[in-house]
Write a protein that holds these residues in place. Structure first.
Motif, PDB file in Angstrom:
ATOM      1  N   ALA A   1      -6.994  -8.690 -13.704  1.00  0.00           N
ATOM      2  CA  ALA A   1      -5.891  -9.435 -13.094  1.00  0.00           C
ATOM      3  C   ALA A   1      -5.914  -9.309 -11.577  1.00  0.00           C
ATOM      4  CB  ALA A   1      -4.556  -8.945 -13.651  1.00  0.00           C
ATOM      5  N   ALA A   2      -6.192  -8.112 -11.071  1.00  0.00           N
ATOM      6  CA  ALA A   2      -6.251  -7.913  -9.615  1.00  0.00           C
ATOM      7  C   ALA A   2      -7.358  -8.757  -9.004  1.00  0.00           C
ATOM      8  CB  ALA A   2      -6.468  -6.435  -9.304  1.00  0.00           C
ATOM      9  N   TRP A   3      -8.520  -8.759  -9.626  1.00  0.00           N
ATOM     10  CA  TRP A   3      -9.637  -9.570  -9.114  1.00  0.00           C
ATOM     11  C   TRP A   3      -9.263 -11.049  -9.090  1.00  0.00           C
ATOM     12  CZ3 TRP A   3     -12.629 -12.770 -12.587  1.00  0.00           C
ATOM     13  CH2 TRP A   3     -13.652 -13.488 -11.927  1.00  0.00           C
ATOM     14  N   LEU A   4      -8.677 -11.553 -10.163  1.00  0.00           N
ATOM     15  CA  LEU A   4      -8.268 -12.953 -10.187  1.00  0.00           C
ATOM     16  C   LEU A   4      -7.262 -13.263  -9.088  1.00  0.00           C
ATOM     17  CD1 LEU A   4      -7.805 -13.807 -13.978  1.00  0.00           C
ATOM     18  CD2 LEU A   4      -9.479 -14.825 -12.418  1.00  0.00           C
ATOM     19  N   ALA A   5      -6.399 -12.268  -8.766  1.00  0.00           N
ATOM     20  CA  ALA A   5      -5.371 -12.460  -7.745  1.00  0.00           C
ATOM     21  C   ALA A   5      -5.891 -12.196  -6.340  1.00  0.00           C
ATOM     22  CB  ALA A   5      -4.187 -11.539  -8.034  1.00  0.00           C
ATOM     23  N   GLY A   6      -7.181 -11.924  -6.214  1.00  0.00           N
ATOM     24  CA  GLY A   6      -7.761 -11.702  -4.886  1.00  0.00           C
ATOM     25  C   GLY A   6      -7.458 -10.344  -4.307  1.00  0.00           C
ATOM     26  N   ARG A   7      -7.122  -9.394  -5.170  1.00  0.00           N
ATOM     27  CA  ARG A   7      -6.830  -8.030  -4.730  1.00  0.00           C
ATOM     28  C   ARG A   7      -7.921  -7.087  -5.211  1.00  0.00           C
ATOM     29  NH1 ARG A   7      -3.256 -11.840  -3.214  1.00  0.00           N
ATOM     30  NH2 ARG A   7      -1.596 -10.906  -1.949  1.00  0.00           N
ATOM     31  N   LYS A   8      -8.033  -5.944  -4.565  1.00  0.00           N
ATOM     32  CA  LYS A   8      -9.049  -4.972  -4.928  1.00  0.00           C
ATOM     33  C   LYS A   8      -8.641  -4.265  -6.221  1.00  0.00           C
ATOM     34  CE  LYS A   8     -11.521  -0.884  -3.281  1.00  0.00           C
ATOM     35  NZ  LYS A   8     -11.673   0.092  -2.174  1.00  0.00           N
ATOM     36  N   PRO A   9      -9.473  -4.307  -7.250  1.00  0.00           N
ATOM     37  CA  PRO A   9      -9.150  -3.578  -8.480  1.00  0.00           C
ATOM     38  C   PRO A   9      -9.011  -2.087  -8.205  1.00  0.00           C
ATOM     39  CG  PRO A   9     -10.902  -5.167  -8.872  1.00  0.00           C
ATOM     40  CD  PRO A   9     -10.704  -5.109  -7.382  1.00  0.00           C
ATOM     41  N   SER A  10      -7.987  -1.482  -8.771  1.00  0.00           N
ATOM     42  CA  SER A  10      -7.689  -0.082  -8.473  1.00  0.00           C
ATOM     43  C   SER A  10      -8.601   0.887  -9.198  1.00  0.00           C
ATOM     44  CB  SER A  10      -6.234   0.231  -8.858  1.00  0.00           C
ATOM     45  OG  SER A  10      -5.338  -0.619  -8.200  1.00  0.00           O
TER      46      SER A  10
ATOM     47  N   ASP B   1       0.832  -1.211   0.000  1.00  0.00           N
ATOM     48  CA  ASP B   1       0.000   0.000   0.000  1.00  0.00           C
ATOM     49  C   ASP B   1       0.865   1.258   0.000  1.00  0.00           C
ATOM     50  OD1 ASP B   1      -2.397   1.380  -0.063  1.00  0.00           O
ATOM     51  OD2 ASP B   1      -2.701   1.334   2.100  1.00  0.00           O
ATOM     52  N   LEU B   2       1.808   1.291  -0.935  1.00  0.00           N
ATOM     53  CA  LEU B   2       2.754   2.406  -1.023  1.00  0.00           C
ATOM     54  C   LEU B   2       2.811   2.959  -2.454  1.00  0.00           C
ATOM     55  CD1 LEU B   2       5.670   0.937   1.139  1.00  0.00           C
ATOM     56  CD2 LEU B   2       4.187   2.847   1.760  1.00  0.00           C
ATOM     57  N   GLU B   3       1.662   3.324  -2.996  1.00  0.00           N
ATOM     58  CA  GLU B   3       1.551   4.035  -4.269  1.00  0.00           C
ATOM     59  C   GLU B   3       1.734   3.163  -5.504  1.00  0.00           C
ATOM     60  OE1 GLU B   3       4.016   7.505  -4.428  1.00  0.00           O
ATOM     61  OE2 GLU B   3       3.527   8.105  -2.369  1.00  0.00           O
ATOM     62  N   TYR B   4       1.974   1.877  -5.332  1.00  0.00           N
ATOM     63  CA  TYR B   4       2.133   0.988  -6.480  1.00  0.00           C
ATOM     64  C   TYR B   4       1.097  -0.127  -6.383  1.00  0.00           C
ATOM     65  CZ  TYR B   4       6.472   3.167  -8.071  1.00  0.00           C
ATOM     66  OH  TYR B   4       7.395   4.051  -8.560  1.00  0.00           O
ATOM     67  N   GLY B   5      -0.137   0.194  -6.746  1.00  0.00           N
ATOM     68  CA  GLY B   5      -1.203  -0.784  -6.709  1.00  0.00           C
ATOM     69  C   GLY B   5      -1.273  -1.608  -7.981  1.00  0.00           C
ATOM     70  N   PRO B   6      -2.291  -2.466  -8.117  1.00  0.00           N
ATOM     71  CA  PRO B   6      -2.422  -3.300  -9.304  1.00  0.00           C
ATOM     72  C   PRO B   6      -2.507  -2.516 -10.614  1.00  0.00           C
ATOM     73  CG  PRO B   6      -3.804  -4.157  -7.547  1.00  0.00           C
ATOM     74  CD  PRO B   6      -3.267  -2.839  -7.072  1.00  0.00           C
ATOM     75  N   GLU B   7      -2.901  -1.243 -10.543  1.00  0.00           N
ATOM     76  CA  GLU B   7      -2.967  -0.446 -11.780  1.00  0.00           C
ATOM     77  C   GLU B   7      -1.602  -0.264 -12.430  1.00  0.00           C
ATOM     78  OE1 GLU B   7      -1.896   2.480  -8.635  1.00  0.00           O
ATOM     79  OE2 GLU B   7      -3.296   0.798  -8.774  1.00  0.00           O
ATOM     80  N   THR B   8      -0.527  -0.574 -11.696  1.00  0.00           N
ATOM     81  CA  THR B   8       0.831  -0.435 -12.238  1.00  0.00           C
ATOM     82  C   THR B   8       1.349  -1.736 -12.855  1.00  0.00           C
ATOM     83  OG1 THR B   8       1.934  -1.022 -10.150  1.00  0.00           O
ATOM     84  CG2 THR B   8       1.347   1.302 -10.480  1.00  0.00           C
ATOM     85  N   TRP B   9       0.577  -2.817 -12.770  1.00  0.00           N
ATOM     86  CA  TRP B   9       1.039  -4.100 -13.286  1.00  0.00           C
ATOM     87  C   TRP B   9       1.140  -4.053 -14.810  1.00  0.00           C
ATOM     88  CZ3 TRP B   9      -2.560  -7.944 -10.167  1.00  0.00           C
ATOM     89  CH2 TRP B   9      -2.208  -7.864  -8.806  1.00  0.00           C
ATOM     90  N   SER B  10       2.171  -4.644 -15.351  1.00  0.00           N
ATOM     91  CA  SER B  10       2.405  -4.614 -16.791  1.00  0.00           C
ATOM     92  C   SER B  10       1.427  -5.543 -17.517  1.00  0.00           C
ATOM     93  CB  SER B  10       3.839  -5.044 -17.104  1.00  0.00           C
ATOM     94  OG  SER B  10       4.008  -6.431 -16.835  1.00  0.00           O
TER      95      SER B  10
END
Length: 246
Positions: A209-218, A150-159
């Protein structure tokens, strides 16, 4: 055996850049910031950093044993040993976390950097696979847990490459009676699973991808539909862990 069409050098570059980002984000943390909550329920940032240290050491030793023609369990002491080590290290101060993470990442990167081309196919205990599987696992862990800090690099930064890799790896989370038609905006659809119940999940690539990985979509772009009607996002099976709890 996992295929890596772009070649091990691409994975090595991804491992180095992911490791560098972890260290960059850990560098300014003080003790209070390390003890603050991560995005994972019940885990502080210290827990996440302790896990990064643990998975880095674990994959390093998979490689080190594989190069000798041997295999070894992923974690010393199995799943229980993994959990105990995380809990023990989670409460350390920021300086100790930085040292531990740096040491473990250096060990892992050195292990993968030292591989000859044919050694990427050497057997490892992780998921009864090969060294390449261990490298991909470390890439997943570093990228996803960087977001968990939780330091400014959320799933929206994933390539794009990382998200598409997650689609392949996380097909195991599709329930047996379902198939998902993933429709990332601006990209071709991808079907996961073979069950009769079809659900279309559309949105930004990183959100899917975030949803599949169990993370909150950004970016909050997800929409699920079945037979042209909006429906709730379907349930997912557990993460396909390479370390089973006993």
């Amino acid at each position: 055996m996992t295929q890596l069409t772009s070649g091990p050098e691409t994975l090595l570059a991804d491992l180095h850049s992911s490791a560098a980002l972890v260290e960059k984000l850990a560098a300014p943390l003080d003790d209070a910031a390390v003890k603050a909550p991560s995005v994972l329920p019940g885990w502080t940032r210290g827990h996440v950093l302790a896990h990064v240290m643990g998975i880095s050491d674990a994959m390093a030793r998979q490689v080190e044993y594989a190069r000798r023609g041997e295999t070894v369990e992923v974690y010393d002491g199995g799943y229980e040993g993994r959990t105990a080590r995380i809990e023990l290290a989670a409460g350390h101060g920021a300086d100790e976390h930085r040292t531990d993470v740096h040491t473990a990442l250096t060990r892992a990167l050195s292990a993968f950097d030292s591989l000859a081309p044919e050694e990427w196919a050497a057997r490892v205990a992780y998921r009864d696979g090969v060294v390449l599987d261990g490298g991909l696992a470390l890439w997943r862990e570093l990228v996803i847990h960087t977001s968990d800090l939780d330091l400014e690099y959320g799933p929206e930064t994933w390539s794009k490459a990382f998200c598409l890799h997650l689609f392949d790896f996380l097909e195991a989370r599709v329930p047996e009676d379902h198939h998902f038609v993933l429709q990332p905006l601006g990209l071709p659809p991808r079907t996961l699973g073979r069950g009769e119940r079809g659900v279309v999940v559309s949105g930004m690539l990183t959100d899917i991808a975030a949803w599949l990985a169990g993370r909150k979509p950004s970016l909050d772009t997800l929409r699920a539909s079945a037979a042209a009607d909006d429906v709730a996002l379907p349930p997912l099976l557990p993460w396909p862990s390479g370390v089973a709890a006993k």
